[in-house]
Design a protein around this motif. Structure first.
Motif, PDB file in Angstrom:
ATOM      1  N   MET A 111       0.818  -1.209   0.000  1.00  0.00           N
ATOM      2  CA  MET A 111       0.000   0.000   0.000  1.00  0.00           C
ATOM      3  C   MET A 111       0.854   1.263   0.000  1.00  0.00           C
ATOM      4  N   ASN A 112       2.150   1.100   0.275  1.00  0.00           N
ATOM      5  CA  ASN A 112       2.982   2.294   0.426  1.00  0.00           C
ATOM      6  C   ASN A 112       4.443   1.889   0.236  1.00  0.00           C
ATOM      7  N   ASP A 113       4.727   1.266  -0.895  1.00  0.00           N
ATOM      8  CA  ASP A 113       6.090   0.761  -1.137  1.00  0.00           C
ATOM      9  C   ASP A 113       7.051   1.925  -1.346  1.00  0.00           C
ATOM     10  N   LEU A 114       8.242   1.798  -0.754  1.00  0.00           N
ATOM     11  CA  LEU A 114       9.180   2.919  -0.741  1.00  0.00           C
ATOM     12  C   LEU A 114      10.516   2.612  -1.413  1.00  0.00           C
ATOM     13  N   HIS A 115      10.592   1.521  -2.126  1.00  0.00           N
ATOM     14  CA  HIS A 115      11.864   1.231  -2.789  1.00  0.00           C
ATOM     15  C   HIS A 115      12.313   2.434  -3.621  1.00  0.00           C
ATOM     16  N   ASN A 116      13.564   2.821  -3.422  1.00  0.00           N
ATOM     17  CA  ASN A 116      14.225   3.844  -4.253  1.00  0.00           C
ATOM     18  C   ASN A 116      13.611   5.242  -4.178  1.00  0.00           C
ATOM     19  N   VAL A 117      12.921   5.568  -3.100  1.00  0.00           N
ATOM     20  CA  VAL A 117      12.351   6.922  -3.034  1.00  0.00           C
ATOM     21  C   VAL A 117      13.429   7.990  -2.837  1.00  0.00           C
ATOM     22  N   ASP A 118      14.650   7.548  -2.518  1.00  0.00           N
ATOM     23  CA  ASP A 118      15.734   8.534  -2.466  1.00  0.00           C
ATOM     24  C   ASP A 118      16.150   8.963  -3.872  1.00  0.00           C
ATOM     25  N   ASP A 119      15.659   8.279  -4.881  1.00  0.00           N
ATOM     26  CA  ASP A 119      15.923   8.651  -6.279  1.00  0.00           C
ATOM     27  C   ASP A 119      14.580   8.950  -6.950  1.00  0.00           C
ATOM     28  N   PRO A 120      14.134  10.209  -6.855  1.00  0.00           N
ATOM     29  CA  PRO A 120      12.794  10.547  -7.371  1.00  0.00           C
ATOM     30  C   PRO A 120      12.636  10.254  -8.855  1.00  0.00           C
ATOM     31  N   ALA A 121      13.754  10.149  -9.584  1.00  0.00           N
ATOM     32  CA  ALA A 121      13.662   9.880 -11.022  1.00  0.00           C
ATOM     33  C   ALA A 121      13.517   8.394 -11.335  1.00  0.00           C
ATOM     34  N   SER A 122      13.598   7.536 -10.300  1.00  0.00           N
ATOM     35  CA  SER A 122      13.547   6.096 -10.554  1.00  0.00           C
ATOM     36  C   SER A 122      12.268   5.719 -11.299  1.00  0.00           C
ATOM     37  N   TYR A 123      12.408   4.764 -12.198  1.00  0.00           N
ATOM     38  CA  TYR A 123      11.255   4.285 -12.972  1.00  0.00           C
ATOM     39  C   TYR A 123      10.189   3.674 -12.076  1.00  0.00           C
ATOM     40  N   MET A 124      10.527   3.374 -10.805  1.00  0.00           N
ATOM     41  CA  MET A 124       9.578   2.679  -9.937  1.00  0.00           C
ATOM     42  C   MET A 124       8.434   3.572  -9.452  1.00  0.00           C
ATOM     43  N   HIS A 125       8.592   4.885  -9.543  1.00  0.00           N
ATOM     44  CA  HIS A 125       7.598   5.766  -8.933  1.00  0.00           C
ATOM     45  C   HIS A 125       6.505   6.183  -9.915  1.00  0.00           C
ATOM     46  N   GLY A 126       5.287   6.267  -9.378  1.00  0.00           N
ATOM     47  CA  GLY A 126       4.182   6.766 -10.180  1.00  0.00           C
ATOM     48  C   GLY A 126       4.185   8.293 -10.208  1.00  0.00           C
ATOM     49  N   SER A 127       3.438   8.828 -11.150  1.00  0.00           N
ATOM     50  CA  SER A 127       3.436  10.285 -11.288  1.00  0.00           C
ATOM     51  C   SER A 127       2.738  10.954 -10.100  1.00  0.00           C
ATOM     52  N   PHE A 128       1.779  10.287  -9.487  1.00  0.00           N
ATOM     53  CA  PHE A 128       1.072  10.887  -8.350  1.00  0.00           C
ATOM     54  C   PHE A 128       2.043  11.158  -7.197  1.00  0.00           C
TER      55      PHE A 128
ATOM     56  N   ARG B  34      11.442  16.572   6.219  1.00  0.00           N
ATOM     57  CA  ARG B  34      12.673  15.801   6.367  1.00  0.00           C
ATOM     58  C   ARG B  34      12.725  14.743   5.267  1.00  0.00           C
ATOM     59  N   ALA B  35      13.942  14.390   4.840  1.00  0.00           N
ATOM     60  CA  ALA B  35      14.055  13.322   3.854  1.00  0.00           C
ATOM     61  C   ALA B  35      15.309  12.516   4.144  1.00  0.00           C
ATOM     62  N   THR B  36      15.367  11.951   5.380  1.00  0.00           N
ATOM     63  CA  THR B  36      16.566  11.194   5.736  1.00  0.00           C
ATOM     64  C   THR B  36      16.470   9.739   5.285  1.00  0.00           C
ATOM     65  N   GLY B  37      15.419   9.047   5.682  1.00  0.00           N
ATOM     66  CA  GLY B  37      15.277   7.639   5.296  1.00  0.00           C
ATOM     67  C   GLY B  37      14.132   7.491   4.307  1.00  0.00           C
ATOM     68  N   TRP B  38      14.007   6.305   3.742  1.00  0.00           N
ATOM     69  CA  TRP B  38      12.904   6.050   2.814  1.00  0.00           C
ATOM     70  C   TRP B  38      11.541   6.345   3.439  1.00  0.00           C
ATOM     71  N   ARG B  39      11.422   5.991   4.737  1.00  0.00           N
ATOM     72  CA  ARG B  39      10.115   6.119   5.387  1.00  0.00           C
ATOM     73  C   ARG B  39       9.584   7.545   5.409  1.00  0.00           C
ATOM     74  N   ASP B  40      10.487   8.516   5.421  1.00  0.00           N
ATOM     75  CA  ASP B  40      10.033   9.908   5.467  1.00  0.00           C
ATOM     76  C   ASP B  40       9.206  10.260   4.234  1.00  0.00           C
ATOM     77  N   ARG B  41       9.505   9.583   3.114  1.00  0.00           N
ATOM     78  CA  ARG B  41       8.837   9.950   1.858  1.00  0.00           C
ATOM     79  C   ARG B  41       7.656   9.042   1.506  1.00  0.00           C
ATOM     80  N   ALA B  42       7.199   8.275   2.492  1.00  0.00           N
ATOM     81  CA  ALA B  42       5.984   7.479   2.286  1.00  0.00           C
ATOM     82  C   ALA B  42       4.791   8.408   2.082  1.00  0.00           C
ATOM     83  N   PHE B  43       3.765   7.911   1.402  1.00  0.00           N
ATOM     84  CA  PHE B  43       2.498   8.641   1.346  1.00  0.00           C
ATOM     85  C   PHE B  43       1.923   8.791   2.753  1.00  0.00           C
ATOM     86  N   ASP B  44       1.365   9.958   3.036  1.00  0.00           N
ATOM     87  CA  ASP B  44       0.627  10.188   4.278  1.00  0.00           C
ATOM     88  C   ASP B  44      -0.853   9.958   3.992  1.00  0.00           C
ATOM     89  N   PHE B  45      -1.361   8.844   4.498  1.00  0.00           N
ATOM     90  CA  PHE B  45      -2.757   8.472   4.236  1.00  0.00           C
ATOM     91  C   PHE B  45      -3.767   9.346   4.980  1.00  0.00           C
TER      92      PHE B  45
END
Lengths: 362, 362
Positions: free
Chosen positions: A1-18, A31-42
């Motif tokens: 529901m909130n996969d965070l692989h490679n969120v430190d690389d916003p250009a990664s092909y893994m991310h959706g446009s939303f 903050r943007a230290t770990g992957w978890r910081d960039r998870a979607f906030d539901f």
């Protein structure tokens, strides 16, 4: 529901446009230290709506028997401190999903089951907004998987407590991860083998889990090093009767998922002064008739080792066992075997440190 | 049910002859390091019978409104590893006691209530053989007190989980101890004050406890240093309406009671590298309109401090507050106050260590 692989690389092909277009919907915008910081906030309605649209699309396009909402990828869906209010929103999401599936059932002509994955311990699950026990009690879900996130298989998950909280109508599954560490910073990184999976599966099934659920146990890329046993694992590790009579290892590990600020509970490592006693606990069921205790001991000489009060006899050291410590195991024979919770009482003769504790046997 | 004061001195006047004469009935016959080793082992029928005879004697001699079985003095009733079987024996003991009281009720002409004290967290309570939630579900008890043992008041006890497990028919009481430590080895040893009791009581009542239960809050010997507030404590700290509007302190503490081998969960102390983030959590309810964050910080300069995402402003340092650190508090103003679970996110500018975290306000 909130996969965070490679969120430190916003250009990664893994991310959706939303996700790319809406940094303001992230869990920790400041903050943007770990992957978890960039998870979607539901907590944002737009985020819940986006994910519900995906669920709707799957339901419309595919005729499936069941749907899993995997809240454990990656398990962090709200800003720190907002998880309890957030939990009510996720309960709403699960309810809405159940209602959607109810709508599709007559069109598909069969039941459509709903499963979820949540953290290994009920209080942590609630504190992170994933109240799986409540969802089960309310009849919203058919399958409740409690599980660590990734860093280690968790051999001592409170199955009995889950059952009391979730009730009898839900299928309770114990989630097993591929990695195995006695504690978070243990090195080197190692994987489970057929013997360690047998131990975890046997114990969790004996404690009342209806099913064992495998994550990251694939047949390529993420796989057991002893992949020749993969077929056997699939055929034998799901039930106590097929596990019976096979050598297994019960290993002390830890819980890798905690709510923000919650202490991470770990028995290891344990530093000992000369003369000091300490205890470890691990669950060994069904009973092992013949069992040995293996520990990774750094420095210390151990004066006394007892299991549930019974004194253990020193046995021959073992090395080369994987997963296992590079320095090998110190080993004791356990008189009479082991059954249920085993408490290991140890007294150090000289100062040192214990890194690994397990009971292995048949 | 198993008080251990002075068991290291077998000649002490405090001990009964039954304990003196039967070292073979002790919990750990093969060791005598701490007081707990010499507790009665309730797995022996003679031990259960001895204690039940005491209960019978009280019931016969005295016309009381209620009886408390205090399983938290000292909380260890079985040999290590035998606690789950032991729990079934204690359930039997509680049931037998209830039956005895049922027998006396018509003779006394009134209800005779039964209360118990068990460890602060449900899993630990079960793992130590004190399944208070089950006793409540089975209708055996009227009052369930969950509590730490002694070493510190426990400000974050899982009231909501207790309620789910124990049901609505039992009176749930949060047990408050007199001492206050952020973690087990914190020095110097300190006591609660009216302000810290208000914080703990308000939070636990707001989370659903029906009552606050005081232990070691006496009017002599074991008492608050600010004993001039003792009367106020008794009059005001039992209900949210009488606590309303008074200055209170919500302090991070820890759980002092664990099953053998279970890790002791503590948020503090926390060592930080330069640039490292960490989190703390504490519960602040009912809402504090005006609140400040106080921390004991050794060495580290803190670059950023946020509570539930909101950045806090540095305020003037405070010293001389008791209970509190000898080196005084670093203080921040919390914009907008605090309500519910507060997650404190901290980034260290330079390396150091945090020993104490609290939120205080009105």
């Amino acid at each position: 529901m909130n996969d965070l692989h490679n969120v430190d690389d916003p250009a990664s092909y893994m991310h959706g446009s939303f996700w790319r277009k809406h940094p303001e919907f992230r869990r920790i915008p400041w903050r943007a230290t770990g992957w978890r910081d960039r998870a979607f906030d539901f907590a944002h309605p737009e985020v819940r709506e986006y994910h519900f649209r995906l669920v709707e699309e799957y339901a419309e396009r595919y005729d499936f028997d069941g749907l899993e909402l995997d809240w454990m990828r990656f398990g962090f869906h709200f800003r720190p401190g907002a998880e309890l209010e957030g939990g009510r929103l996720l309960t709403g999401f699960v309810r809405r999903t159940r209602t959607l599936l109810d709508h599709w059932e007559p069109r598909r002509g069969h039941k459509i089951r709903l499963g979820v994955r949540v953290p290994s311990r009920p209080q942590t699950a609630i504190d992170l907004g994933m109240d799986g026990a409540l969802w089960a009690r309310e009849g919203l879900i058919d399958l409740l998987v409690f599980t660590p996130f990734w860093a280690s298989i968790e051999t001592d998950m409170p199955v009995e407590l889950w059952r009391r909280l979730a009730g009898d109508r839900v299928t309770l599954a114990a989630g097993l991860e591929l990695l195995l560490r006695p504690y978070h910073t243990y090195r080197p990184l190692q994987f489970n083998s057929i013997e360690t999976v047998r131990g975890a599966a046997a114990s969790l099934l004996a404690r009342g889990a209806d099913r064992v659920y495998l994550f990251n146990y694939m047949d390529s890329q993420t796989e057991m090093p002893d992949k020749e046993h993969y077929g056997e694992l699939l055929r034998t590790c799901g039930r106590l009767d097929t596990l019976a009579g096979r050598f297994r290892r019960h290993i002390v590990t830890y819980a890798d998922t905690v709510a923000p600020g919650e202490p991470m509970p770990a028995q290891l490592p344990k530093t000992l002064d000369a003369g000091q006693w300490t205890s470890f606990r691990l669950h060994c069921s069904p009973p092992l008739r013949r069992a040995k205790l293996r520990m990774e001991v750094e420095g210390a000489a151990l004066a006394t080792v007892r299991i549930n009060g019974a004194e253990c006899r020193a046995a021959e050291a073992e090395s080369g066992i994987k997963p296992g410590p590079d320095r090998g195991f110190t080993v004791w024979d356990i008189p009479g075997g082991a059954a249920g919770f085993a408490v290991v009482d140890v007294q150090a003769q000289t100062p040192g440190k214990i890194h690994w504790v397990e009971i292995a046997g048949v």
